[in-house]
Design an enzyme around this catalytic site. Structure first.
Site, PDB file in Angstrom:
ATOM      1  N   LYS B  80       0.842  -1.200   0.000  1.00 44.72           N
ATOM      2  CA  LYS B  80       0.000   0.000   0.000  1.00 44.72           C
ATOM      3  C   LYS B  80       0.877   1.250   0.000  1.00 44.72           C
ATOM      4  CE  LYS B  80      -4.007   1.862   2.553  1.00 44.72           C
ATOM      5  NZ  LYS B  80      -4.923   1.635   3.694  1.00 44.72           N
ATOM      6  N   SER B 155      -9.883   1.550   2.693  1.00 50.53           N
ATOM      7  CA  SER B 155      -8.987   2.311   1.847  1.00 50.53           C
ATOM      8  C   SER B 155      -7.916   1.476   1.149  1.00 50.53           C
ATOM      9  CB  SER B 155      -8.304   3.401   2.666  1.00 50.53           C
ATOM     10  OG  SER B 155      -7.460   2.823   3.649  1.00 50.53           O
ATOM     11  N   SER B 179     -10.126  -0.777   6.894  1.00 51.20           N
ATOM     12  CA  SER B 179      -9.508  -0.545   5.586  1.00 51.20           C
ATOM     13  C   SER B 179      -8.794  -1.738   4.965  1.00 51.20           C
ATOM     14  CB  SER B 179      -8.523   0.625   5.662  1.00 51.20           C
ATOM     15  OG  SER B 179      -9.229   1.835   5.626  1.00 51.20           O
TER      16      SER B 179
END
Lengths: 94, 476
Positions: B80, B155, B179
């Site tokens: 990420k 996310s 997330s």
């Protein structure tokens, strides 16, 4: 109810500006969020409720083995948006 | 055999050891698919070039150490965009950090490098991890591989889409309110949010520091376990990390006691999502596990608590981004203008909204009504969970009330925030939680995955994995 002036004030506290065109929507959405988190008012709890504390003590490491001076200087100064030599350059403060 | 980029961590590790293919072949196959699919899926913000030295040394290690080599040796992973790798850009999908190159490497990355893992690229996300759809990225929306008109969740949506579309073997994400787990549910994956402090946050761009944890997105529970064992552990550079067995060790029982907070599921959950959930519970019951009704009355307020604490911490954390030392810098007339211009142009609408919300709940007139109340409620909630764990080993809910929604469908903040309804409590209490696929629902003729969510007591990730495997072993 929150007003446009409230939002402008909060923005100035947070060093932000909200574009004039977005203010109305912003106030409306903000009100919706405040209404949602406002349900906390109905929650019957005592403010001195016992916190759950992790059984973790003395979390600081021992001092020692400092990085030699200058090890990271180049890496960090290379990210400066404005600089003079090795120095970070900013606008006059006073 | 399926294409090699489609393998799980365990399958790929086994194949590398018996020389079915080389580390280089595994990298090339995965990277080629990642490049080919990224135009459509937009899972990655950047794909890295092959690191020949690392590929060669991973191969050498497998050849010389054989079964003793770490299972992640030579496995290509996605990371990420809020986890730092020295010298690489880490933008948190924000204009503010679009050109920021990390000046140090996150502990989790160092641990993975030590294990010989390889990194394919950095994945798209909601800006500063604020969102549940990856639509808040400053650089474009990631698509759900099951239906490109739908979101992958967020996310960590880029990481989830990358693994789901076989553009990576597994991925790292971060989880502040759901997330990792919600995108895992939307993309048919296993998503783990470890115990707060189990994994070092050194080198993670902070959202809510008392809530954030780095975790994994994998195709199987076994993969989740391998990644967790590699990245967890005490770190002197993150004072909130905890040593092993800080909490009493929980033995995995043969038959699990599974608590279900029925009152929380009465409204707001899609009927077919609930049907899958109940079906799995029935199957677990048939397999000899015990299903127990429990009450978590404060859980109904958990999301309100979360949307006070998280913005308060986020507004504080993001105050460091002022255009002075790194990141975007816009010039105005005065120093104050510099701040205003940089922050107003650098942050997207959702980030600005949460900074203002955080500023509001922390302001002197409201701090008692919101922040302090939320803080007190946080303690009550944690105690409620601890009490429930006296009679249960895990607590089960659906991960999300719905399956993946359409792009642009949730355009008011509250409807998006409700996505975190079942996942936020684990961040508020700091307990570990896992999302495991529990079946497919039909939306307009497309089959979409949904996930089942387990929470366990502090540091009982082993019990979570057992519950996850119990679901994997049900074949209805």
């Amino acid at each position: 109810m929150i007003t446009i002036d409230d939002v402008k004030h909060l923005a100035s506290l947070a060093r932000l500006s909200v574009p004039e065109a977005e203010l109305d929507t912003f106030v409306k959405e903000f009100d919706g969020i405040l209404e949602y988190i406002g349900q906390l008012e109905k929650l019957p709890i005592f403010m001195d409720s016992t916190p759950v504390v992790p059984p973790l003590h003395n979390v600081f490491r021992e001092d020692g083995e400092p990085t030699p001076v200058g090890t990271n200087t180049k890496t960090i100064t290379s990210a400066f948006p404005h600089k003079k030599g090795k120095l970070l350059s900013v606008k006059k403060i006073l | 055999m399926s294409n090699i980029n489609e393998l799980t961590i365990t399958e790929a590790a086994r194949a590398l050891r018996v020389h079915k293919f080389s580390v280089r072949e595994l990298w090339d196959a995965t990277a080629a698919i990642a490049i080919a699919k990224n135009k459509d899926i937009f899972a990655y913000l950047e794909l890295f070039d092959a690191n020949d030295v690392d590929i060669a040394s991973a191969q050498k290690r497998i050849d010389s150490e054989g079964d003793a080599a770490p299972l992640l040796c030579g496995i290509p992973l996605a990371v990420k965009d809020n986890i730092l790798i020295k010298g690489k850009i880490a933008s948190a999908a924000s204009k503010m950090l679009e050109n920021y190159r990390a000046s140090y490497t996150a502990t989790v990355i160092e641990k993975l490098q030590d294990a010989g893992a390889l990194f394919l690229g950095r994945t798209n996300m909601d800006e500063f991890a604020m969102g549940s759809s990856t639509e808040n990225s400053a650089f474009g929306t990631t698509r759900n591989p099951y239906d490109k008109e739908r979101v992958p969740g967020g996310s960590s949506g880029g990481s989830a889409a990358a693994v789901s579309a076989n553009m990576a073997i597994a991925a790292l994400g971060s989880d502040t309110g759901g997330s990792i787990r919600q995108p895992a549910s939307f993309c048919g994956l296993v998503g783990l949010k470890p115990t707060y402090g189990a994994v070092s946050r050194y080198g993670l761009i902070a959202l809510g520091s008392s809530l954030d944890q780095i975790g994994s997105l994998t195709k199987t529970v076994a993969g989740s376990q391998i990644l967790f064992n590699t990245i967890s552990g005490r770190d002197v550079r993150d004072a909130t990390t905890i040593p092993k067995e800080l909490y009493p060790f929980k033995k995995v029982p043969n038959k699990l006691r599974i608590g279900v907070p029925r009152a929380l599921l009465e409204k707001g959950v899609d009927a077919d999502v609930l049907a899958h959930f109940n079906e799995k519970l029935t199957a677990l019951d048939a397999a000899g596990h015990h299903i127990i009704d429990i009450n978590l009355p404060t859980s109904a307020y958990a999301l309100a608590v979360y949307y006070v604490i998280m913005p308060a911490e986020a507004s504080t954390n993001l105050s460091r981004l002022d255009g002075m030392r790194y990141g975007l810098a816009k010039c105005g007339e005065t120093l104050l203008d510099d701040y205003l211009k940089t922050r107003s142009q650098g942050f997207g609408p959702e980030v600005r909204r949460r900074i203002l919300l955080g500023t509001f709940v922390l302001s002197s007139g409201y701090i008692d009504a919101y922040y302090r109340k939320a803080h007190a409620a946080r303690a009550v909630l944690a105690n409620e969970y601890l009490a429930a764990f006296k009679q249960t080993d895990v607590i089960a809910v659906p991960t999300s009330p719905s399956s993946a929604f359409r792009r642009g469908e949730r355009n008011d903040p509250i409807s998006m925030y409700l996505e975190d309804l079942f996942t936020a409590p684990a961040n508020i209490t700091g307990m570990p939680a896992l999302s495991v696929p529990m079946g497919m629902v039909d939306r307009d003729g497309t089959k979409l995955p949904v996930g089942m969510h387990f929470t366990a007591p502090y540091q009982a990730e082993n019990v979570l994995f057992a519950a996850g495997m119990a679901i994997e072993n049900i074949h209805v």
